[in-house]
Write a protein that holds these residues in place. Structure first.
Motif, PDB file in Angstrom:
ATOM      1  N   LEU A   1     -38.896  63.899  78.820  1.00 35.37           N
ATOM      2  CA  LEU A   1     -38.448  62.598  78.313  1.00 35.37           C
ATOM      3  C   LEU A   1     -39.155  62.273  77.005  1.00 35.37           C
ATOM      4  O   LEU A   1     -40.378  62.372  76.906  1.00 35.37           O
ATOM      5  CB  LEU A   1     -38.731  61.505  79.340  1.00 35.37           C
ATOM      6  CG  LEU A   1     -37.942  61.599  80.648  1.00 35.37           C
ATOM      7  CD1 LEU A   1     -38.452  60.563  81.646  1.00 35.37           C
ATOM      8  CD2 LEU A   1     -36.454  61.408  80.400  1.00 35.37           C
ATOM      9  N   THR A   2     -38.382  61.864  76.014  1.00 36.05           N
ATOM     10  CA  THR A   2     -38.950  61.455  74.734  1.00 36.05           C
ATOM     11  C   THR A   2     -39.519  60.043  74.851  1.00 36.05           C
ATOM     12  O   THR A   2     -39.180  59.303  75.790  1.00 36.05           O
ATOM     13  CB  THR A   2     -37.876  61.480  73.641  1.00 36.05           C
ATOM     14  OG1 THR A   2     -36.904  60.459  73.943  1.00 36.05           O
ATOM     15  CG2 THR A   2     -37.194  62.832  73.555  1.00 36.05           C
ATOM     16  N   PRO A   3     -40.370  59.613  73.932  1.00 36.92           N
ATOM     17  CA  PRO A   3     -40.858  58.223  73.958  1.00 36.92           C
ATOM     18  C   PRO A   3     -39.726  57.198  73.935  1.00 36.92           C
ATOM     19  O   PRO A   3     -39.811  56.163  74.604  1.00 36.92           O
ATOM     20  CB  PRO A   3     -41.719  58.142  72.691  1.00 36.92           C
ATOM     21  CG  PRO A   3     -42.207  59.542  72.482  1.00 36.92           C
ATOM     22  CD  PRO A   3     -41.053  60.421  72.896  1.00 36.92           C
ATOM     23  N   VAL A   4     -38.674  57.496  73.184  1.00 35.56           N
ATOM     24  CA  VAL A   4     -37.529  56.574  73.133  1.00 35.56           C
ATOM     25  C   VAL A   4     -36.866  56.486  74.501  1.00 35.56           C
ATOM     26  O   VAL A   4     -36.501  55.393  74.977  1.00 35.56           O
ATOM     27  CB  VAL A   4     -36.514  57.032  72.070  1.00 35.56           C
ATOM     28  CG1 VAL A   4     -35.237  56.194  72.158  1.00 35.56           C
ATOM     29  CG2 VAL A   4     -37.119  56.918  70.682  1.00 35.56           C
ATOM     30  N   ALA A   5     -36.705  57.629  75.173  1.00 36.85           N
ATOM     31  CA  ALA A   5     -36.096  57.637  76.502  1.00 36.85           C
ATOM     32  C   ALA A   5     -36.957  56.886  77.498  1.00 36.85           C
ATOM     33  O   ALA A   5     -36.439  56.121  78.336  1.00 36.85           O
ATOM     34  CB  ALA A   5     -35.880  59.078  76.964  1.00 36.85           C
ATOM     35  N   LYS A   6     -38.270  57.074  77.431  1.00 37.98           N
ATOM     36  CA  LYS A   6     -39.164  56.375  78.359  1.00 37.98           C
ATOM     37  C   LYS A   6     -39.103  54.866  78.166  1.00 37.98           C
ATOM     38  O   LYS A   6     -39.132  54.103  79.139  1.00 37.98           O
ATOM     39  CB  LYS A   6     -40.599  56.869  78.165  1.00 37.98           C
ATOM     40  CG  LYS A   6     -40.854  58.272  78.689  1.00 37.98           C
ATOM     41  CD  LYS A   6     -42.307  58.666  78.510  1.00 37.98           C
ATOM     42  CE  LYS A   6     -42.588  60.046  79.073  1.00 37.98           C
ATOM     43  NZ  LYS A   6     -44.010  60.440  78.902  1.00 37.98           N
ATOM     44  N   LYS A   7     -39.011  54.437  76.929  1.00 38.79           N
ATOM     45  CA  LYS A   7     -38.918  53.001  76.655  1.00 38.79           C
ATOM     46  C   LYS A   7     -37.637  52.408  77.241  1.00 38.79           C
ATOM     47  O   LYS A   7     -37.648  51.334  77.859  1.00 38.79           O
ATOM     48  CB  LYS A   7     -38.974  52.754  75.148  1.00 38.79           C
ATOM     49  CG  LYS A   7     -38.955  51.286  74.761  1.00 38.79           C
ATOM     50  CD  LYS A   7     -39.082  51.114  73.251  1.00 38.79           C
ATOM     51  CE  LYS A   7     -39.077  49.632  72.866  1.00 38.79           C
ATOM     52  NZ  LYS A   7     -39.193  49.447  71.393  1.00 38.79           N
ATOM     53  N   ALA A   8     -36.521  53.129  77.071  1.00 37.55           N
ATOM     54  CA  ALA A   8     -35.244  52.649  77.606  1.00 37.55           C
ATOM     55  C   ALA A   8     -35.259  52.646  79.132  1.00 37.55           C
ATOM     56  O   ALA A   8     -34.766  51.707  79.775  1.00 37.55           O
ATOM     57  CB  ALA A   8     -34.110  53.527  77.078  1.00 37.55           C
ATOM     58  N   LEU A   9     -35.825  53.681  79.731  1.00 34.44           N
ATOM     59  CA  LEU A   9     -35.902  53.750  81.190  1.00 34.44           C
ATOM     60  C   LEU A   9     -36.840  52.693  81.763  1.00 34.44           C
ATOM     61  O   LEU A   9     -36.617  52.182  82.862  1.00 34.44           O
ATOM     62  CB  LEU A   9     -36.354  55.138  81.618  1.00 34.44           C
ATOM     63  CG  LEU A   9     -35.311  56.251  81.447  1.00 34.44           C
ATOM     64  CD1 LEU A   9     -35.954  57.624  81.607  1.00 34.44           C
ATOM     65  CD2 LEU A   9     -34.174  56.079  82.458  1.00 34.44           C
ATOM     66  N   THR A  10     -37.877  52.362  81.017  1.00 37.62           N
ATOM     67  CA  THR A  10     -38.790  51.297  81.446  1.00 37.62           C
ATOM     68  C   THR A  10     -38.056  49.965  81.521  1.00 37.62           C
ATOM     69  O   THR A  10     -38.207  49.210  82.496  1.00 37.62           O
ATOM     70  CB  THR A  10     -39.972  51.202  80.474  1.00 37.62           C
ATOM     71  OG1 THR A  10     -40.747  52.408  80.554  1.00 37.62           O
ATOM     72  CG2 THR A  10     -40.854  50.006  80.802  1.00 37.62           C
ATOM     73  N   ARG A  11     -37.251  49.700  80.525  1.00 33.31           N
ATOM     74  CA  ARG A  11     -36.465  48.463  80.519  1.00 33.31           C
ATOM     75  C   ARG A  11     -35.532  48.416  81.726  1.00 33.31           C
ATOM     76  O   ARG A  11     -35.420  47.388  82.409  1.00 33.31           O
ATOM     77  CB  ARG A  11     -35.672  48.377  79.222  1.00 33.31           C
ATOM     78  CG  ARG A  11     -34.827  47.127  79.072  1.00 33.31           C
ATOM     79  CD  ARG A  11     -34.028  47.179  77.781  1.00 33.31           C
ATOM     80  NE  ARG A  11     -33.156  46.025  77.649  1.00 33.31           N
ATOM     81  CZ  ARG A  11     -32.198  45.901  76.727  1.00 33.31           C
ATOM     82  NH1 ARG A  11     -32.006  46.872  75.853  1.00 33.31           N
ATOM     83  NH2 ARG A  11     -31.439  44.817  76.682  1.00 33.31           N
ATOM     84  N   LEU A  12     -34.858  49.535  82.007  1.00 30.82           N
ATOM     85  CA  LEU A  12     -33.954  49.594  83.152  1.00 30.82           C
ATOM     86  C   LEU A  12     -34.710  49.418  84.464  1.00 30.82           C
ATOM     87  O   LEU A  12     -34.289  48.657  85.334  1.00 30.82           O
ATOM     88  CB  LEU A  12     -33.215  50.929  83.132  1.00 30.82           C
ATOM     89  CG  LEU A  12     -32.245  51.202  84.288  1.00 30.82           C
ATOM     90  CD1 LEU A  12     -31.002  51.929  83.776  1.00 30.82           C
ATOM     91  CD2 LEU A  12     -32.898  52.048  85.380  1.00 30.82           C
ATOM     92  N   ALA A  13     -35.841  50.109  84.603  1.00 26.82           N
ATOM     93  CA  ALA A  13     -36.609  50.043  85.861  1.00 26.82           C
ATOM     94  C   ALA A  13     -37.156  48.647  86.106  1.00 26.82           C
ATOM     95  O   ALA A  13     -37.167  48.164  87.251  1.00 26.82           O
ATOM     96  CB  ALA A  13     -37.749  51.049  85.814  1.00 26.82           C
ATOM     97  N   GLU A  14     -37.603  47.975  85.067  1.00 26.08           N
ATOM     98  CA  GLU A  14     -38.136  46.623  85.225  1.00 26.08           C
ATOM     99  C   GLU A  14     -37.045  45.664  85.697  1.00 26.08           C
ATOM    100  O   GLU A  14     -37.318  44.726  86.456  1.00 26.08           O
ATOM    101  CB  GLU A  14     -38.753  46.145  83.909  1.00 26.08           C
ATOM    102  CG  GLU A  14     -40.073  46.846  83.601  1.00 26.08           C
ATOM    103  CD  GLU A  14     -40.660  46.441  82.267  1.00 26.08           C
ATOM    104  OE1 GLU A  14     -39.915  45.860  81.434  1.00 26.08           O
ATOM    105  OE2 GLU A  14     -41.860  46.701  82.046  1.00 26.08           O
ATOM    106  N   TYR A  15     -35.805  45.919  85.268  1.00 28.90           N
ATOM    107  CA  TYR A  15     -34.714  45.077  85.767  1.00 28.90           C
ATOM    108  C   TYR A  15     -34.434  45.375  87.239  1.00 28.90           C
ATOM    109  O   TYR A  15     -34.248  44.456  88.055  1.00 28.90           O
ATOM    110  CB  TYR A  15     -33.441  45.283  84.948  1.00 28.90           C
ATOM    111  CG  TYR A  15     -32.314  44.419  85.451  1.00 28.90           C
ATOM    112  CD1 TYR A  15     -32.185  43.107  85.023  1.00 28.90           C
ATOM    113  CD2 TYR A  15     -31.414  44.894  86.401  1.00 28.90           C
ATOM    114  CE1 TYR A  15     -31.187  42.286  85.517  1.00 28.90           C
ATOM    115  CE2 TYR A  15     -30.413  44.084  86.904  1.00 28.90           C
ATOM    116  CZ  TYR A  15     -30.304  42.786  86.462  1.00 28.90           C
ATOM    117  OH  TYR A  15     -29.311  41.971  86.968  1.00 28.90           O
ATOM    118  N   VAL A  16     -34.404  46.648  87.600  1.00 25.34           N
ATOM    119  CA  VAL A  16     -34.143  47.025  88.985  1.00 25.34           C
ATOM    120  C   VAL A  16     -35.166  46.387  89.922  1.00 25.34           C
ATOM    121  O   VAL A  16     -34.829  45.970  91.038  1.00 25.34           O
ATOM    122  CB  VAL A  16     -34.150  48.559  89.136  1.00 25.34           C
ATOM    123  CG1 VAL A  16     -34.092  48.970  90.609  1.00 25.34           C
ATOM    124  CG2 VAL A  16     -32.979  49.172  88.370  1.00 25.34           C
TER     125      VAL A  16
END
Length: 281
Positions: free
Chosen positions: A184-199
């Motif tokens: 996972l790239t830093p950009v991907a991790k940032k986007a996934l963090t946003r999604l996970a925090e919503y979940v």
């Protein structure tokens, strides 16, 4: 004595036919707080309930909800009444809205709802008046300010802590990978963090679908495990970093079978080296 005086003044306001409001001596506010919605509601005996509501990402609303007094096809008038102790009969009109036959919910949204809330902070009363099927003349419903300040602070705090993202903003996400990589790239991790925090704050999410892909570069016997590894890297990230329950996550690996762009160019192949994450309610 003060309560009796207040009670007498409150009922001195003019009525058209039937007026509903919470008892002065037993006004109850209910505050519901969550990262996704806030409400401040008051029970109104004989009518239903009324109060303020806001969903994250949405506008503030003021709603009067009746359980037994459906409207005629006409209009509902939204007004602001002066505080009873001011002994003034005039009312400020906010707006008039058409009603449908049988309508039981009457709402203001956005600026007008915020204006009504501000007026309540100053001791004034939101009022609606509409022709009801229950009576020959109009029904008047008043939202009391009694004990309002006791609950308003909690409502304000809830509003200030609403989650910044809505379901529509995070329910579909695509992350991209480097050539022949599943990291996972830093950009991907940032986007996934946003999604996970919503979940983590939305209990209605019952599935997280991960669909992984490759470009057509290289042999299929190499691309198949690569596609699997990309999906697994996302799954591990969600579980280890955010403790997302494993049973929520499902994986499908499509390898190069579903390209989103042409594989004939470097840019197209870069778009195909991806994983798509979808939230399902």
């Amino acid at each position: 004595m003060l309560i009796n005086f207040f009670f007498a003044l409150l009922f001195a306001l003019p009525v058209s036919a039937e007026q509903f409001q919470a008892p002065v001596t037993d006004t109850q506010w209910q505050v519901i707080e969550s990262p996704l919605e806030c409400s401040l509601m008051q029970s109104i005996p004989g009518f239903g309930e009324a109060g303020f509501y806001r969903r994250n990402g949405g506008a503030l609303s003021l709603s009067f909800i009746s359980q037994s007094h459906a409207a005629k096809q006409n209009n509902v008038l939204f007004q602001i009444a002066e505080a009873p102790w001011q002994n003034k009969e005039q009312r400020q009109t906010l707006t008039s809205q058409p009603t449908e036959l049988g309508q039981t919910r009457f709402s203001l949204n956005g600026v007008l709802a915020q204006q009504a809330l501000s007026q309540m902070q100053e001791g004034r009363f939101p009022v609606i008046e509409y022709p009801s099927q229950s009576y020959s003349d109009n029904v008047t419903v008043m939202l009391s300010t009694v004990k309002f300040n006791d609950s308003f602070a909690s409502f304000q705090q809830c509003l200030s802590h609403l989650h910044p993202d809505t379901f529509g903003e995070v329910n579909k996400l695509t992350v991209y990978f480097e050539i022949e990589q599943a990291t996972l790239t830093p950009v991907a991790k940032k986007a996934l963090t946003r999604l996970a925090e919503y979940v983590k704050v939305d209990d209605s999410i019952n599935q997280i679908k991960i669909a992984s892909h490759t470009d057509n570069h290289g042999r299929r016997r190499l691309n198949e495990p690569l596609s699997d590894a990309r999906a697994l890297s996302i799954k591990r990230f969600l579980i280890t970093e955010f403790e997302i329950p494993e049973q929520l996550i499902s994986i499908n690996s499509y390898v190069e079978a579903k390209p989103t762009a042409s594989n004939k160019t470097p840019l197209g192949r870069a778009k195909n080296r991806r994983a798509e994450i979808t939230l399902v309610r």
